[in-house]
Design a protein around this motif. Structure first.
Motif, short mmCIF file in Angstrom:
data_model
loop_
_atom_site.label_atom_id
_atom_site.label_comp_id
_atom_site.label_asym_id
_atom_site.label_seq_id
_atom_site.Cartn_x
_atom_site.Cartn_y
_atom_site.Cartn_z
N MET A 1 40.22 25.49 39.74
CA MET A 1 39.43 25.38 40.98
C MET A 1 38.94 26.73 41.47
O MET A 1 37.98 26.83 42.20
N ALA A 2 39.66 27.79 41.13
CA ALA A 2 39.25 29.09 41.67
C ALA A 2 37.88 29.46 41.14
O ALA A 2 37.53 29.14 40.01
N SER A 3 37.09 30.13 42.00
CA SER A 3 35.73 30.41 41.60
C SER A 3 35.54 31.84 41.11
O SER A 3 34.47 32.25 40.74
N PHE A 133 24.99 36.64 38.31
CA PHE A 133 25.71 37.74 38.97
C PHE A 133 26.92 38.16 38.11
O PHE A 133 27.75 37.33 37.75
N ARG A 134 27.00 39.45 37.80
CA ARG A 134 28.07 39.93 36.91
C ARG A 134 29.33 40.38 37.66
O ARG A 134 30.35 40.67 37.03
N GLY A 135 29.25 40.49 38.96
CA GLY A 135 30.45 40.85 39.71
C GLY A 135 31.38 39.64 39.85
O GLY A 135 31.20 38.63 39.18
N ILE A 136 32.35 39.78 40.73
CA ILE A 136 33.31 38.68 40.94
C ILE A 136 32.92 37.91 42.20
O ILE A 136 32.54 38.52 43.21
N THR A 137 32.99 36.60 42.12
CA THR A 137 32.68 35.76 43.28
C THR A 137 33.93 34.98 43.69
O THR A 137 34.58 34.38 42.84
N GLY A 156 29.84 41.87 49.32
CA GLY A 156 28.89 41.08 50.09
C GLY A 156 29.60 39.84 50.62
O GLY A 156 30.49 39.30 49.96
N VAL A 157 29.25 39.42 51.81
CA VAL A 157 29.82 38.17 52.36
C VAL A 157 28.66 37.30 52.82
O VAL A 157 27.82 37.74 53.62
N ILE A 158 28.60 36.07 52.31
CA ILE A 158 27.61 35.12 52.82
C ILE A 158 28.35 34.16 53.75
O ILE A 158 29.30 33.50 53.32
N GLY A 159 27.90 34.08 54.99
CA GLY A 159 28.52 33.13 55.92
C GLY A 159 29.29 33.84 57.02
O GLY A 159 30.05 34.79 56.77
N THR A 160 29.06 33.38 58.24
CA THR A 160 29.73 33.98 59.40
C THR A 160 30.35 32.89 60.29
O THR A 160 30.26 32.94 61.51
N GLY A 161 30.93 31.88 59.64
CA GLY A 161 31.73 30.90 60.38
C GLY A 161 33.12 31.50 60.59
O GLY A 161 33.32 32.72 60.42
N VAL A 352 31.69 42.65 44.46
CA VAL A 352 32.37 41.39 44.79
C VAL A 352 31.53 40.64 45.81
O VAL A 352 31.01 41.24 46.75
N LEU A 353 31.41 39.35 45.61
CA LEU A 353 30.69 38.52 46.58
C LEU A 353 31.65 37.47 47.14
O LEU A 353 32.31 36.76 46.38
N VAL A 354 31.72 37.41 48.45
CA VAL A 354 32.59 36.42 49.10
C VAL A 354 31.72 35.30 49.65
O VAL A 354 30.83 35.54 50.47
N MET A 355 31.97 34.11 49.17
CA MET A 355 31.28 32.93 49.70
C MET A 355 32.12 32.40 50.87
O MET A 355 33.18 31.80 50.66
N ALA A 356 31.65 32.68 52.08
CA ALA A 356 32.33 32.12 53.26
C ALA A 356 31.43 30.99 53.76
O ALA A 356 31.07 30.93 54.94
N THR A 357 31.03 30.14 52.82
CA THR A 357 29.96 29.17 53.08
C THR A 357 30.49 27.78 53.45
O THR A 357 29.72 26.82 53.43
N GLY A 358 31.76 27.71 53.75
CA GLY A 358 32.27 26.47 54.35
C GLY A 358 32.62 25.38 53.35
O GLY A 358 32.92 25.63 52.17
N PHE A 359 32.54 24.16 53.85
CA PHE A 359 33.11 23.01 53.14
C PHE A 359 32.21 21.78 53.30
O PHE A 359 31.36 21.74 54.19
N ASP A 360 32.43 20.81 52.45
CA ASP A 360 31.89 19.48 52.70
C ASP A 360 32.89 18.86 53.70
O ASP A 360 33.85 18.19 53.33
#
Ligand code: NA7
Length: 512
Positions: A1-3, A133-137, A156-161, A352-360
Protein backbone atom coordinates in the motif's frame (compact mmCIF):
# COMPACT_ATOMS: atom_id res chain seq x y z
CA UNK A 1 0.00 0.00 0.00
CA UNK A 2 2.85 2.39 0.62
CA UNK A 3 3.36 4.82 -2.21
CA UNK A 4 7.11 5.48 -1.73
CA UNK A 5 9.21 4.30 -4.68
CA UNK A 6 11.01 1.79 -2.48
CA UNK A 7 8.91 1.65 0.65
CA UNK A 8 10.33 -1.59 2.01
CA UNK A 9 13.66 0.09 2.67
CA UNK A 10 11.93 2.55 4.99
CA UNK A 11 9.92 0.02 6.94
CA UNK A 12 11.55 -1.08 10.15
CA UNK A 13 10.35 -3.30 12.94
CA UNK A 14 7.86 -1.44 15.06
CA UNK A 15 8.66 -1.36 18.78
CA UNK A 16 4.94 -1.83 19.39
CA UNK A 17 3.05 -5.05 18.96
CA UNK A 18 1.23 -3.92 15.88
CA UNK A 19 3.27 -4.22 12.71
CA UNK A 20 1.73 -1.35 10.74
CA UNK A 21 0.45 2.12 11.53
CA UNK A 22 -1.24 4.59 9.28
CA UNK A 23 -0.77 8.35 9.36
CA UNK A 24 2.69 8.42 10.91
CA UNK A 25 3.69 11.49 8.90
CA UNK A 26 5.73 14.14 10.71
CA UNK A 27 3.58 16.32 12.94
CA UNK A 28 0.55 13.99 13.03
CA UNK A 29 -1.55 14.98 16.02
CA UNK A 30 -5.17 14.91 17.16
CA UNK A 31 -6.99 18.22 17.09
CA UNK A 32 -9.57 17.46 19.76
CA UNK A 33 -8.07 18.34 23.11
CA UNK A 34 -7.85 15.82 25.95
CA UNK A 35 -9.48 14.58 28.03
CA UNK A 36 -12.43 15.14 25.67
CA UNK A 37 -10.67 12.83 23.24
CA UNK A 38 -10.94 9.74 25.42
CA UNK A 39 -13.37 6.99 26.28
CA UNK A 40 -15.96 7.39 29.04
CA UNK A 41 -15.30 4.17 30.96
CA UNK A 42 -13.51 5.16 34.22
CA UNK A 43 -11.41 1.99 33.96
CA UNK A 44 -9.71 3.59 30.94
CA UNK A 45 -9.15 7.10 32.28
CA UNK A 46 -8.56 6.49 35.99
CA UNK A 47 -5.37 4.60 35.11
CA UNK A 48 -4.15 6.96 32.40
CA UNK A 49 -2.17 10.20 32.41
CA UNK A 50 -2.07 12.52 29.44
CA UNK A 51 1.11 14.37 28.52
CA UNK A 52 -0.13 17.00 26.04
CA UNK A 53 -3.33 18.99 25.55
CA UNK A 54 -3.27 17.85 21.89
CA UNK A 55 -1.39 14.54 21.90
CA UNK A 56 0.87 13.54 19.03
CA UNK A 57 0.41 10.25 17.29
CA UNK A 58 2.89 8.34 19.51
CA UNK A 59 0.99 9.40 22.61
CA UNK A 60 -2.27 8.38 20.94
CA UNK A 61 -0.88 4.97 19.96
CA UNK A 62 0.15 4.47 23.62
CA UNK A 63 -3.33 5.54 24.76
CA UNK A 64 -5.09 3.07 22.49
CA UNK A 65 -2.62 0.37 23.55
CA UNK A 66 -3.60 1.17 27.13
CA UNK A 67 -7.30 0.85 26.25
CA UNK A 68 -6.67 -2.50 24.54
CA UNK A 69 -4.91 -3.74 27.67
CA UNK A 70 -7.50 -2.33 30.09
CA UNK A 71 -10.37 -3.97 28.28
CA UNK A 72 -8.31 -7.13 27.59
CA UNK A 73 -9.10 -6.94 23.90
CA UNK A 74 -5.87 -8.42 22.61
CA UNK A 75 -7.07 -12.06 22.37
CA UNK A 76 -9.99 -10.91 20.21
CA UNK A 77 -7.94 -8.93 17.72
CA UNK A 78 -6.45 -10.38 14.54
CA UNK A 79 -3.72 -7.85 13.66
CA UNK A 80 -2.54 -7.21 10.11
CA UNK A 81 -5.84 -8.43 8.71
CA UNK A 82 -7.40 -6.41 5.92
CA UNK A 83 -10.95 -7.54 5.18
CA UNK A 84 -10.94 -7.56 1.41
CA UNK A 85 -14.39 -9.10 0.88
CA UNK A 86 -17.58 -9.46 2.91
CA UNK A 87 -20.50 -11.36 1.40
CA UNK A 88 -23.93 -11.92 2.95
CA UNK A 89 -25.14 -15.50 2.70
CA UNK A 90 -28.94 -15.64 2.83
CA UNK A 91 -29.08 -19.40 3.45
CA UNK A 92 -27.04 -19.37 6.61
CA UNK A 93 -27.90 -15.75 7.53
CA UNK A 94 -24.20 -15.15 8.04
CA UNK A 95 -21.51 -12.84 6.72
CA UNK A 96 -18.49 -14.46 5.12
CA UNK A 97 -15.35 -12.33 5.36
CA UNK A 98 -12.20 -12.88 3.32
CA UNK A 99 -9.01 -11.55 4.85
CA UNK A 100 -5.98 -10.23 2.95
CA UNK A 101 -7.46 -11.50 -0.32
CA UNK A 102 -6.66 -15.07 0.72
CA UNK A 103 -9.51 -17.50 -0.14
CA UNK A 104 -8.20 -19.78 2.60
CA UNK A 105 -8.44 -17.05 5.21
CA UNK A 106 -12.17 -16.71 5.94
CA UNK A 107 -14.23 -15.71 8.93
CA UNK A 108 -17.98 -16.25 9.37
CA UNK A 109 -20.16 -14.10 11.58
CA UNK A 110 -23.80 -13.37 12.31
CA UNK A 111 -23.22 -9.62 12.66
CA UNK A 112 -20.67 -7.59 10.76
CA UNK A 113 -19.59 -4.20 12.03
CA UNK A 114 -17.08 -2.57 9.67
CA UNK A 115 -15.25 0.40 11.20
CA UNK A 116 -12.78 1.21 8.42
CA UNK A 117 -12.52 4.92 9.28
CA UNK A 118 -13.75 7.96 7.42
CA UNK A 119 -10.30 9.05 6.26
CA UNK A 120 -8.87 5.70 5.28
CA UNK A 121 -8.74 5.36 1.53
CA UNK A 122 -5.88 7.63 0.46
CA UNK A 123 -6.46 9.78 -2.61
CA UNK A 124 -3.74 10.81 -5.06
CA UNK A 125 -5.00 12.98 -7.93
CA UNK A 126 -4.13 11.72 -11.42
CA UNK A 127 -1.53 14.40 -12.22
CA UNK A 128 -0.16 14.30 -15.74
CA UNK A 129 3.19 12.49 -15.92
CA UNK A 130 3.11 11.51 -12.24
CA UNK A 131 4.98 8.27 -12.97
CA UNK A 132 7.93 10.10 -14.49
CA UNK A 133 9.02 11.75 -11.21
CA UNK A 134 12.32 10.16 -10.12
CA UNK A 135 12.27 11.34 -6.52
CA UNK A 136 10.36 9.65 -3.70
CA UNK A 137 6.63 10.19 -3.27
CA UNK A 138 4.77 9.61 -0.03
CA UNK A 139 1.11 10.04 0.72
CA UNK A 140 0.77 11.37 4.28
CA UNK A 141 -1.40 8.43 5.33
CA UNK A 142 1.10 5.87 4.00
CA UNK A 143 4.20 7.39 5.49
CA UNK A 144 7.10 4.96 6.06
CA UNK A 145 7.18 3.30 9.47
CA UNK A 146 9.92 4.79 11.59
CA UNK A 147 9.92 7.99 9.56
CA UNK A 148 11.74 9.39 6.55
CA UNK A 149 14.79 11.58 6.94
CA UNK A 150 14.02 14.81 5.09
CA UNK A 151 16.96 16.75 6.53
CA UNK A 152 18.58 18.86 3.85
CA UNK A 153 16.19 17.62 1.15
CA UNK A 154 14.15 19.64 -1.33
CA UNK A 155 10.60 18.71 -0.41
CA UNK A 156 7.36 19.54 -2.18
CA UNK A 157 3.97 19.23 -0.49
CA UNK A 158 0.69 19.20 -2.41
CA UNK A 159 -2.29 19.93 -0.19
CA UNK A 160 -2.94 22.16 2.80
CA UNK A 161 -5.68 20.31 4.67
CA UNK A 162 -5.15 19.09 8.24
CA UNK A 163 -2.46 16.58 7.22
CA UNK A 164 -0.66 19.07 4.97
CA UNK A 165 -0.61 21.81 7.61
CA UNK A 166 0.75 19.46 10.28
CA UNK A 167 3.38 17.96 7.97
CA UNK A 168 4.48 21.29 6.45
CA UNK A 169 5.20 22.97 9.76
CA UNK A 170 7.54 20.11 10.72
CA UNK A 171 9.14 19.39 7.33
CA UNK A 172 9.90 23.08 6.73
CA UNK A 173 12.12 23.07 9.83
CA UNK A 174 14.47 20.38 8.49
CA UNK A 175 14.23 20.51 4.69
CA UNK A 176 16.74 22.61 2.77
CA UNK A 177 13.79 23.90 0.76
CA UNK A 178 10.06 23.34 0.97
CA UNK A 179 7.63 24.14 -1.83
CA UNK A 180 3.99 24.12 -0.84
CA UNK A 181 1.55 23.71 -3.71
CA UNK A 182 -1.64 25.26 -2.38
CA UNK A 183 -5.00 25.16 -4.09
CA UNK A 184 -7.07 26.52 -1.21
CA UNK A 185 -5.65 28.35 1.81
CA UNK A 186 -6.51 26.74 5.10
CA UNK A 187 -8.02 29.10 7.66
CA UNK A 188 -5.96 27.39 10.36
CA UNK A 189 -6.50 28.27 13.98
CA UNK A 190 -3.78 28.32 16.61
CA UNK A 191 -3.68 24.99 18.43
CA UNK A 192 -2.07 26.42 21.60
CA UNK A 193 -0.73 23.10 22.75
CA UNK A 194 0.63 22.69 26.27
CA UNK A 195 1.99 20.03 28.59
CA UNK A 196 -0.46 18.26 30.90
CA UNK A 197 1.22 17.98 34.28
CA UNK A 198 0.45 15.86 37.34
CA UNK A 199 -1.92 18.46 38.86
CA UNK A 200 -3.85 18.81 35.58
CA UNK A 201 -4.22 15.05 35.28
CA UNK A 202 -5.52 14.94 38.84
CA UNK A 203 -8.01 17.68 37.97
CA UNK A 204 -9.14 15.72 34.88
CA UNK A 205 -9.86 12.71 37.08
CA UNK A 206 -12.01 14.86 39.34
CA UNK A 207 -14.05 16.52 36.60
CA UNK A 208 -14.29 13.70 34.07
CA UNK A 209 -17.51 12.14 35.39
CA UNK A 210 -19.27 15.49 34.80
CA UNK A 211 -17.45 16.30 31.58
CA UNK A 212 -18.32 12.96 30.04
CA UNK A 213 -22.00 13.62 30.74
CA UNK A 214 -21.69 17.08 29.23
CA UNK A 215 -20.10 15.63 26.09
CA UNK A 216 -23.30 13.73 25.34
CA UNK A 217 -25.21 17.01 25.14
CA UNK A 218 -23.11 19.11 22.74
CA UNK A 219 -23.10 19.38 18.93
CA UNK A 220 -19.72 17.76 18.31
CA UNK A 221 -19.34 15.77 21.53
CA UNK A 222 -16.96 18.33 23.02
CA UNK A 223 -17.25 19.84 26.49
CA UNK A 224 -18.05 23.16 24.80
CA UNK A 225 -20.76 24.07 22.34
CA UNK A 226 -21.76 26.97 20.11
CA UNK A 227 -22.09 30.24 22.04
CA UNK A 228 -25.73 30.95 22.80
CA UNK A 229 -27.49 33.70 20.89
CA UNK A 230 -26.57 35.30 17.59
CA UNK A 231 -23.43 37.16 16.59
CA UNK A 232 -25.77 39.39 14.57
CA UNK A 233 -27.35 40.72 17.79
CA UNK A 234 -24.04 41.86 19.27
CA UNK A 235 -22.37 45.25 19.18
CA UNK A 236 -18.98 45.39 17.48
CA UNK A 237 -17.23 45.51 20.86
CA UNK A 238 -19.17 42.52 22.21
CA UNK A 239 -18.48 40.53 19.07
CA UNK A 240 -14.75 41.30 19.10
CA UNK A 241 -14.59 40.42 22.76
CA UNK A 242 -16.09 36.98 22.13
CA UNK A 243 -13.97 36.38 19.02
CA UNK A 244 -10.83 37.28 20.95
CA UNK A 245 -11.71 34.98 23.84
CA UNK A 246 -12.45 32.01 21.58
CA UNK A 247 -9.42 32.56 19.35
CA UNK A 248 -7.01 32.83 22.25
CA UNK A 249 -8.41 29.68 23.91
CA UNK A 250 -6.87 27.76 21.02
CA UNK A 251 -8.13 24.53 19.50
CA UNK A 252 -11.42 24.43 17.63
CA UNK A 253 -13.20 26.90 19.95
CA UNK A 254 -13.22 29.77 17.43
CA UNK A 255 -14.95 27.39 14.98
CA UNK A 256 -17.37 25.17 16.90
CA UNK A 257 -17.63 27.33 20.02
CA UNK A 258 -18.54 30.49 18.14
CA UNK A 259 -22.10 31.75 17.56
CA UNK A 260 -23.89 29.31 15.27
CA UNK A 261 -24.91 32.10 12.89
CA UNK A 262 -21.24 32.55 11.94
CA UNK A 263 -21.70 29.33 9.94
CA UNK A 264 -25.12 30.30 8.61
CA UNK A 265 -25.20 34.05 7.99
CA UNK A 266 -22.91 35.43 5.27
CA UNK A 267 -22.37 38.76 6.96
CA UNK A 268 -21.38 37.25 10.31
CA UNK A 269 -19.23 34.70 8.50
CA UNK A 270 -17.34 37.48 6.72
CA UNK A 271 -16.73 39.27 10.02
CA UNK A 272 -15.33 36.06 11.54
CA UNK A 273 -13.10 35.60 8.50
CA UNK A 274 -11.74 39.14 8.63
CA UNK A 275 -10.99 38.75 12.35
CA UNK A 276 -9.07 35.55 11.55
CA UNK A 277 -7.30 37.25 8.63
CA UNK A 278 -6.16 40.25 10.69
CA UNK A 279 -4.66 37.87 13.28
CA UNK A 280 -2.99 35.74 10.63
CA UNK A 281 -1.51 38.58 8.58
CA UNK A 282 0.48 39.70 11.61
CA UNK A 283 2.38 36.43 11.43
CA UNK A 284 3.29 36.66 7.72
CA UNK A 285 5.78 39.46 6.98
CA UNK A 286 5.96 38.87 3.19
CA UNK A 287 3.11 40.71 1.37
CA UNK A 288 3.14 38.18 -1.49
CA UNK A 289 2.75 35.26 0.92
CA UNK A 290 0.06 37.22 2.76
CA UNK A 291 -2.02 37.36 -0.42
CA UNK A 292 -1.76 33.60 -0.97
CA UNK A 293 -2.14 32.39 2.61
CA UNK A 294 -4.76 34.86 3.85
CA UNK A 295 -6.41 36.52 0.84
CA UNK A 296 -8.66 39.51 1.29
CA UNK A 297 -11.61 37.79 -0.35
CA UNK A 298 -12.71 34.45 1.04
CA UNK A 299 -12.66 31.50 -1.35
CA UNK A 300 -15.18 29.47 0.67
CA UNK A 301 -17.18 30.68 3.64
CA UNK A 302 -15.08 30.60 6.79
CA UNK A 303 -15.34 27.26 8.63
CA UNK A 304 -17.24 25.41 5.91
CA UNK A 305 -14.15 23.40 5.00
CA UNK A 306 -12.43 21.44 7.74
CA UNK A 307 -10.44 23.92 9.82
CA UNK A 308 -7.01 22.73 10.89
CA UNK A 309 -5.02 23.57 13.96
CA UNK A 310 -1.47 24.82 13.60
CA UNK A 311 1.43 25.57 15.91
CA UNK A 312 4.02 27.45 13.82
CA UNK A 313 2.67 26.99 10.29
CA UNK A 314 2.82 30.65 9.27
CA UNK A 315 6.24 31.17 10.83
CA UNK A 316 7.65 28.15 8.95
CA UNK A 317 6.09 29.32 5.69
CA UNK A 318 7.65 32.72 6.28
CA UNK A 319 11.16 31.23 6.46
CA UNK A 320 13.48 31.95 3.50
CA UNK A 321 13.57 28.21 2.62
CA UNK A 322 9.77 28.12 2.12
CA UNK A 323 7.96 28.87 -1.10
CA UNK A 324 4.18 28.82 -1.56
CA UNK A 325 2.80 28.26 -5.04
CA UNK A 326 -0.76 29.47 -5.58
CA UNK A 327 -2.22 26.73 -7.77
CA UNK A 328 -5.28 28.81 -8.63
CA UNK A 329 -3.07 31.41 -10.33
CA UNK A 330 -0.42 28.96 -11.47
CA UNK A 331 -1.73 25.37 -11.74
CA UNK A 332 0.34 22.21 -12.00
CA UNK A 333 0.90 21.46 -15.68
CA UNK A 334 2.71 18.13 -15.30
CA UNK A 335 5.25 16.12 -13.38
CA UNK A 336 8.74 15.76 -14.81
CA UNK A 337 11.56 13.46 -13.77
CA UNK A 338 12.99 16.33 -11.68
CA UNK A 339 9.84 17.62 -10.06
CA UNK A 340 6.69 19.59 -10.84
CA UNK A 341 6.21 21.94 -13.76
CA UNK A 342 3.68 24.71 -13.20
CA UNK A 343 1.83 26.68 -15.86
CA UNK A 344 4.35 29.53 -15.74
CA UNK A 345 6.87 27.03 -17.17
CA UNK A 346 8.96 26.74 -13.99
CA UNK A 347 10.11 23.27 -12.93
CA UNK A 348 10.13 23.01 -9.14
CA UNK A 349 12.94 20.52 -8.53
CA UNK A 350 12.27 18.09 -5.71
CA UNK A 351 13.92 15.15 -3.94
CA UNK A 352 10.75 14.16 -2.12
CA UNK A 353 7.11 14.89 -2.85
CA UNK A 354 4.49 14.65 -0.13
CA UNK A 355 0.94 14.04 -1.27
CA UNK A 356 -1.21 15.59 1.44
CA UNK A 357 -4.13 15.25 -0.94
CA UNK A 358 -6.61 13.62 1.38
CA UNK A 359 -8.90 10.65 1.06
CA UNK A 360 -11.98 9.24 -0.57
CA UNK A 361 -13.65 10.40 2.60
CA UNK A 362 -16.44 8.75 4.56
CA UNK A 363 -17.47 6.15 1.95
CA UNK A 364 -14.03 5.06 0.64
CA UNK A 365 -13.22 2.74 3.54
CA UNK A 366 -16.36 0.72 2.86
CA UNK A 367 -16.42 0.80 -0.94
CA UNK A 368 -12.91 -0.57 -1.23
CA UNK A 369 -14.13 -3.76 0.46
CA UNK A 370 -15.84 -6.17 -1.95
CA UNK A 371 -19.00 -5.76 0.14
CA UNK A 372 -22.07 -7.62 -1.14
CA UNK A 373 -25.55 -7.90 0.33
CA UNK A 374 -28.63 -9.98 -0.56
CA UNK A 375 -28.37 -11.56 -4.06
CA UNK A 376 -24.72 -10.53 -4.20
CA UNK A 377 -25.51 -6.86 -4.85
CA UNK A 378 -22.23 -4.89 -4.42
CA UNK A 379 -22.22 -1.77 -2.26
CA UNK A 380 -20.61 0.14 -5.15
CA UNK A 381 -23.69 -0.65 -7.26
CA UNK A 382 -26.11 0.29 -4.52
CA UNK A 383 -24.28 3.60 -3.94
CA UNK A 384 -23.48 4.37 -7.60
CA UNK A 385 -25.77 7.40 -7.61
CA UNK A 386 -25.53 8.33 -3.96
CA UNK A 387 -25.28 6.96 -0.45
CA UNK A 388 -28.24 5.16 1.14
CA UNK A 389 -28.18 4.14 4.79
CA UNK A 390 -30.70 4.11 7.58
CA UNK A 391 -29.60 6.09 10.63
CA UNK A 392 -26.04 6.15 9.33
CA UNK A 393 -25.49 2.62 10.62
CA UNK A 394 -27.49 0.15 8.56
CA UNK A 395 -28.06 -0.47 4.85
CA UNK A 396 -31.16 -1.96 3.27
CA UNK A 397 -30.27 -5.23 1.53
CA UNK A 398 -27.24 -5.70 3.78
CA UNK A 399 -28.75 -7.45 6.82
CA UNK A 400 -27.02 -7.59 10.19
CA UNK A 401 -24.47 -5.04 9.04
CA UNK A 402 -23.70 -2.05 11.26
CA UNK A 403 -21.37 0.66 10.02
CA UNK A 404 -19.65 2.92 12.53
CA UNK A 405 -18.13 6.37 11.99
CA UNK A 406 -19.31 6.13 8.42
CA UNK A 407 -21.69 7.81 5.97
CA UNK A 408 -24.83 9.72 6.99
CA UNK A 409 -23.82 9.72 10.66
CA UNK A 410 -22.22 12.60 12.64
CA UNK A 411 -18.76 11.13 11.84
CA UNK A 412 -16.57 14.07 10.69
CA UNK A 413 -18.74 16.43 12.76
CA UNK A 414 -18.27 14.61 16.05
CA UNK A 415 -15.34 13.62 18.14
CA UNK A 416 -14.36 9.98 17.61
CA UNK A 417 -14.74 8.41 21.07
CA UNK A 418 -18.18 9.94 21.73
CA UNK A 419 -19.38 8.97 18.28
CA UNK A 420 -18.10 5.40 18.75
CA UNK A 421 -19.81 5.12 22.14
CA UNK A 422 -23.13 6.47 20.89
CA UNK A 423 -23.27 4.11 17.94
CA UNK A 424 -21.68 1.23 19.85
CA UNK A 425 -24.31 1.41 22.62
CA UNK A 426 -27.11 1.43 20.07
CA UNK A 427 -25.70 -1.53 18.15
CA UNK A 428 -25.15 -3.57 21.32
CA UNK A 429 -28.71 -2.92 22.50
CA UNK A 430 -30.00 -3.95 19.08
CA UNK A 431 -28.07 -7.22 19.05
CA UNK A 432 -29.09 -7.98 22.64
CA UNK A 433 -32.77 -7.32 21.98
CA UNK A 434 -32.69 -9.43 18.84
CA UNK A 435 -31.27 -12.33 20.87
CA UNK A 436 -33.82 -11.84 23.65
CA UNK A 437 -36.69 -11.84 21.16
CA UNK A 438 -35.47 -14.71 18.99
CA UNK A 439 -34.72 -12.70 15.85
CA UNK A 440 -31.86 -13.71 13.61
CA UNK A 441 -31.81 -10.87 11.06
CA UNK A 442 -32.39 -7.13 10.97
CA UNK A 443 -32.68 -5.17 7.74
CA UNK A 444 -33.86 -1.57 7.29
CA UNK A 445 -36.67 -0.96 4.81
CA UNK A 446 -36.01 0.99 1.61
CA UNK A 447 -38.63 3.55 2.69
CA UNK A 448 -36.85 4.21 5.99
CA UNK A 449 -33.57 4.51 4.14
CA UNK A 450 -35.00 7.00 1.63
CA UNK A 451 -36.48 9.03 4.46
CA UNK A 452 -33.11 9.16 6.26
CA UNK A 453 -31.27 10.13 3.08
CA UNK A 454 -33.73 12.97 2.47
CA UNK A 455 -33.37 14.16 6.07
CA UNK A 456 -29.54 14.02 5.99
CA UNK A 457 -29.43 16.05 2.78
CA UNK A 458 -32.00 18.56 4.01
CA UNK A 459 -29.90 19.20 7.10
CA UNK A 460 -26.80 19.50 4.87
CA UNK A 461 -28.50 22.08 2.68
CA UNK A 462 -28.95 24.50 5.58
CA UNK A 463 -26.37 27.14 6.43
CA UNK A 464 -23.21 27.90 4.48
CA UNK A 465 -21.50 24.49 4.38
CA UNK A 466 -23.05 23.54 1.05
CA UNK A 467 -21.50 26.67 -0.56
CA UNK A 468 -17.95 25.34 -0.22
CA UNK A 469 -16.26 22.86 -2.49
CA UNK A 470 -15.35 20.32 0.16
CA UNK A 471 -14.94 16.67 0.95
CA UNK A 472 -17.90 16.99 3.33
CA UNK A 473 -19.95 16.78 0.12
CA UNK A 474 -17.66 14.46 -1.86
CA UNK A 475 -16.32 17.31 -4.01
CA UNK A 476 -12.69 16.21 -3.76
CA UNK A 477 -13.15 12.98 -5.76
CA UNK A 478 -13.92 13.44 -9.47
CA UNK A 479 -17.24 11.82 -10.37
CA UNK A 480 -18.38 11.25 -6.77
CA UNK A 481 -22.03 12.29 -6.39
CA UNK A 482 -22.46 15.60 -4.53
CA UNK A 483 -24.37 14.96 -1.33
CA UNK A 484 -24.09 15.43 2.42
CA UNK A 485 -21.83 12.57 3.48
CA UNK A 486 -22.26 13.32 7.18
CA UNK A 487 -25.28 13.92 9.39
CA UNK A 488 -24.73 17.58 10.23
CA UNK A 489 -27.45 18.23 12.83
CA UNK A 490 -25.17 17.39 15.75
CA UNK A 491 -24.81 14.50 18.17
CA UNK A 492 -27.86 15.24 20.38
CA UNK A 493 -30.24 15.27 17.37
CA UNK A 494 -28.61 12.13 16.05
CA UNK A 495 -29.01 10.36 19.37
CA UNK A 496 -32.66 11.40 19.48
CA UNK A 497 -33.28 9.90 16.03
CA UNK A 498 -31.59 6.58 16.67
CA UNK A 499 -33.13 6.20 20.12
CA UNK A 500 -36.56 7.01 18.68
CA UNK A 501 -36.28 4.10 16.24
CA UNK A 502 -35.22 1.74 19.03
CA UNK A 503 -37.84 2.97 21.49
CA UNK A 504 -40.59 2.56 18.90
CA UNK A 505 -39.76 -1.13 18.48
CA UNK A 506 -37.00 -0.68 15.88
CA UNK A 507 -39.06 1.58 13.65
CA UNK A 508 -37.91 1.36 10.04
CA UNK A 509 -36.54 -2.17 10.33
CA UNK A 510 -37.71 -5.62 9.31
CA UNK A 511 -36.82 -8.20 11.91
CA UNK A 512 -37.03 -11.91 11.25
P1 NA7 B 1 -7.98 17.13 3.04
O1 NA7 B 1 -8.53 17.94 4.12
O2 NA7 B 1 -8.90 16.57 2.03
O3 NA7 B 1 -6.85 17.98 2.32
C1 NA7 B 1 -6.41 17.67 1.03
C2 NA7 B 1 -5.65 18.82 0.46
O4 NA7 B 1 -5.18 18.45 -0.83
C3 NA7 B 1 -6.52 20.06 0.26
O5 NA7 B 1 -5.74 21.19 0.56
C4 NA7 B 1 -6.86 20.00 -1.23
O6 NA7 B 1 -7.13 21.25 -1.80
C5 NA7 B 1 -5.58 19.43 -1.78
N1 NA7 B 1 -5.78 18.80 -3.08
C6 NA7 B 1 -6.57 17.75 -3.38
N2 NA7 B 1 -6.51 17.48 -4.69
C7 NA7 B 1 -5.67 18.38 -5.22
C8 NA7 B 1 -5.22 18.63 -6.53
N3 NA7 B 1 -5.63 17.89 -7.55
N4 NA7 B 1 -4.35 19.64 -6.73
C9 NA7 B 1 -3.95 20.40 -5.68
N5 NA7 B 1 -4.34 20.23 -4.42
C10 NA7 B 1 -5.20 19.23 -4.19
O7 NA7 B 1 -7.17 15.87 3.64
P2 NA7 B 1 -6.28 15.80 4.95
O8 NA7 B 1 -5.55 14.51 4.90
O9 NA7 B 1 -5.46 17.02 5.11
O10 NA7 B 1 -7.33 15.84 6.11
C11 NA7 B 1 -7.76 14.67 6.73
C12 NA7 B 1 -8.93 14.85 7.65
O11 NA7 B 1 -8.85 13.77 8.56
C13 NA7 B 1 -8.93 16.07 8.48
O12 NA7 B 1 -9.70 17.08 7.96
C14 NA7 B 1 -9.51 15.61 9.80
O13 NA7 B 1 -10.92 15.63 9.76
C15 NA7 B 1 -9.08 14.21 9.89
P3 NA7 B 1 -8.65 21.83 -1.86
O14 NA7 B 1 -8.95 22.29 -0.47
O15 NA7 B 1 -9.52 20.69 -2.27
O16 NA7 B 1 -8.60 22.91 -2.86
Amino acid sequence: MASGKNPSSYIRDSPLRHPRHWNCYPGARVDTEVPQYSYTDPATWSTWKWKQRFPDRDELVSYFDHVVQTWELEPDIAWSSRVTAAHWDDKSSRWELTVNGDPGNKFHCKFFCPCPGFAARAYTPPFKGIESFRGITYHTSEWPQGGADLTGKRVGVIGTGASGVQAIQEIGRVASHITVFQRTPNTCLPMINSAVDEAKNKYFHEVLPEWKKKQTTTFAGFTFDFTEGKAADLSKEERLDIFEKLYSTGGLHYWLGNHADVLADKEQNELAYQFWRAKTLKRIPDPEKQKILAPEAQLDPFGTKRISLEQYYYEVLSQPNAEVVDLRANPIREFTSAGIKTSDGKVHELDVLVMATGFDFVTGGLTRIDLRGIDGVPITEKWAKGVYTYLGMTISGFPNLFTMYGPQAPTAFATGPISAETQGDWIVSCIKQMGANGYSTINPTEEAEQEWRTHVNEVGSKGLFKDASSWYFGDNIPGKPREALNYMAGMPSYREKIDESRDKGWRGFELK
